[in-house]
Design a protein around this motif. Structure first.
Motif, PDB file in Angstrom:
ATOM      1  N   TYR A  61       0.821  -1.210   0.000  1.00 15.34           N
ATOM      2  CA  TYR A  61       0.000   0.000   0.000  1.00 15.34           C
ATOM      3  C   TYR A  61       0.858   1.264   0.000  1.00 15.34           C
ATOM      4  N   THR A  62       1.895   1.284   0.834  1.00 15.35           N
ATOM      5  CA  THR A  62       2.737   2.473   0.917  1.00 15.35           C
ATOM      6  C   THR A  62       3.474   2.711  -0.395  1.00 15.35           C
ATOM      7  N   GLY A  63       4.054   1.657  -0.960  1.00 16.24           N
ATOM      8  CA  GLY A  63       4.794   1.806  -2.209  1.00 16.24           C
ATOM      9  C   GLY A  63       3.921   2.221  -3.376  1.00 16.24           C
ATOM     10  N   MET A  64       2.767   1.579  -3.510  1.00 16.68           N
ATOM     11  CA  MET A  64       1.873   1.929  -4.617  1.00 16.68           C
ATOM     12  C   MET A  64       1.305   3.336  -4.456  1.00 16.68           C
ATOM     13  N   SER A  65       0.981   3.714  -3.246  1.00 18.91           N
ATOM     14  CA  SER A  65       0.452   5.057  -3.024  1.00 18.91           C
ATOM     15  C   SER A  65       1.521   6.112  -3.275  1.00 18.91           C
ATOM     16  N   TYR A  66       2.739   5.842  -2.848  1.00 23.49           N
ATOM     17  CA  TYR A  66       3.827   6.793  -3.083  1.00 23.49           C
ATOM     18  C   TYR A  66       4.052   6.963  -4.586  1.00 23.49           C
ATOM     19  N   ALA A  67       4.120   5.845  -5.306  1.00 25.05           N
ATOM     20  CA  ALA A  67       4.341   5.918  -6.760  1.00 25.05           C
ATOM     21  C   ALA A  67       3.181   6.629  -7.460  1.00 25.05           C
ATOM     22  N   THR A  68       1.962   6.366  -7.031  1.00 23.78           N
ATOM     23  CA  THR A  68       0.799   7.032  -7.618  1.00 23.78           C
ATOM     24  C   THR A  68       0.837   8.533  -7.359  1.00 23.78           C
ATOM     25  N   GLY A  69       1.145   8.919  -6.122  1.00 24.93           N
ATOM     26  CA  GLY A  69       1.242  10.335  -5.796  1.00 24.93           C
ATOM     27  C   GLY A  69       2.358  11.034  -6.549  1.00 24.93           C
ATOM     28  N   LEU A  70       3.464  10.342  -6.734  1.00 22.08           N
ATOM     29  CA  LEU A  70       4.576  10.920  -7.483  1.00 22.08           C
ATOM     30  C   LEU A  70       4.197  11.147  -8.938  1.00 22.08           C
ATOM     31  N   PHE A  71       3.539  10.178  -9.532  1.00 20.25           N
ATOM     32  CA  PHE A  71       3.128  10.301 -10.932  1.00 20.25           C
ATOM     33  C   PHE A  71       2.060  11.377 -11.114  1.00 20.25           C
ATOM     34  N   LEU A  72       1.017  11.314 -10.296  1.00 17.80           N
ATOM     35  CA  LEU A  72      -0.080  12.279 -10.455  1.00 17.80           C
ATOM     36  C   LEU A  72       0.360  13.703 -10.107  1.00 17.80           C
ATOM     37  N   GLY A  73       1.086  13.854  -9.018  1.00 16.93           N
ATOM     38  CA  GLY A  73       1.564  15.173  -8.637  1.00 16.93           C
ATOM     39  C   GLY A  73       2.552  15.736  -9.644  1.00 16.93           C
ATOM     40  N   GLY A  74       3.445  14.881 -10.132  1.00 17.58           N
ATOM     41  CA  GLY A  74       4.391  15.322 -11.151  1.00 17.58           C
ATOM     42  C   GLY A  74       3.697  15.702 -12.445  1.00 17.58           C
ATOM     43  N   SER A  75       2.680  14.941 -12.814  1.00 20.50           N
ATOM     44  CA  SER A  75       1.926  15.264 -14.034  1.00 20.50           C
ATOM     45  C   SER A  75       1.187  16.590 -13.893  1.00 20.50           C
TER      46      SER A  75
END
Length: 193
Positions: A61-75
């Motif tokens: 959960y932590t890894g997937m959420s971090y990666a999702t936040g990084l992608f969406l926030g970066g986009s």
């Protein structure tokens, strides 16, 4: 046969290899055999087990959420920086990298912390209740929202708690709905073959 007798590119000898026999060692499987037989389990009672341990759940959960936040926030940061005018191309690129990096890291950290808190609370509440169901997911999501926005005031914290509980409940319902299609009768164990 010496090395000089072998063809350079493998030629006729490659056709003599039975890849179905080598499949498990090389990560290649005969899909028809897998469709007929299903996945292999050492014991039949392991078949229906789909629950991760608390450590696996926390990491996932932590890894997937971090990666999702990084992608969406970066986009989002990339798009917002592209829309703003800049004097030169060099300044424009600098603004894009700064904005995407700042928003990506901020959202990644927020989602990572939320997932970390939710996972820990979900495991703890499930352990205390003795079962992990939709009620546990709702309670963990609501508690996570309350704690995460607890310093923003009572109304905001309650709103975040309700929102977190509803999101966790929806995700839990979706997960149980998708797992119903894959629950079949357990295969025979290795001992009975």
């Amino acid at each position: 046969m010496s090395n000089k007798d072998l063809p350079v590119n493998g030629g006729e000898y490659i056709n003599q290899i039975d890849f179905n026999a080598l499949g498990p060692a090389l990560g290649m499987y005969n899909s028809e055999v897998l469709r007929q037989r299903g996945p292999d389990y050492v014991f039949a009672e392991d078949y229906g087990e789909k629950k991760r341990s608390w450590g696996e759940q926390l990491t996932f959960y932590t890894g997937m959420s971090y990666a999702t936040g990084l992608f969406l926030g970066g986009s989002f940061g990339f798009v917002s920086a592209v829309r703003k005018p800049a004097a030169t191309t060099k300044l424009k690129m600098n603004a894009i990298f700064n904005r995407a990096g700042r928003l990506g890291a901020r959202n990644a950290n927020r989602l990572g912390v939320l997932a970390f808190m939710y996972s820990g609370l979900d495991s703890t509440i499930g352990y205390m209740r003795g079962e992990e169901d939709e009620i546990t997911a709702f309670a963990a999501g609501a508690t996570t929202g309350l704690i995460f926005k607890g310093t923003a005031g009572l109304r905001t914290a309650l709103s975040a708690g309700i929102f977190g509980g509803c999101v966790a409940l929806l995700v839990s319902k979706y997960a149980s709905y998708t797992s119903q299609g894959s629950s079949a009768t357990p295969p025979e164990s290795v001992e009975s073959r």
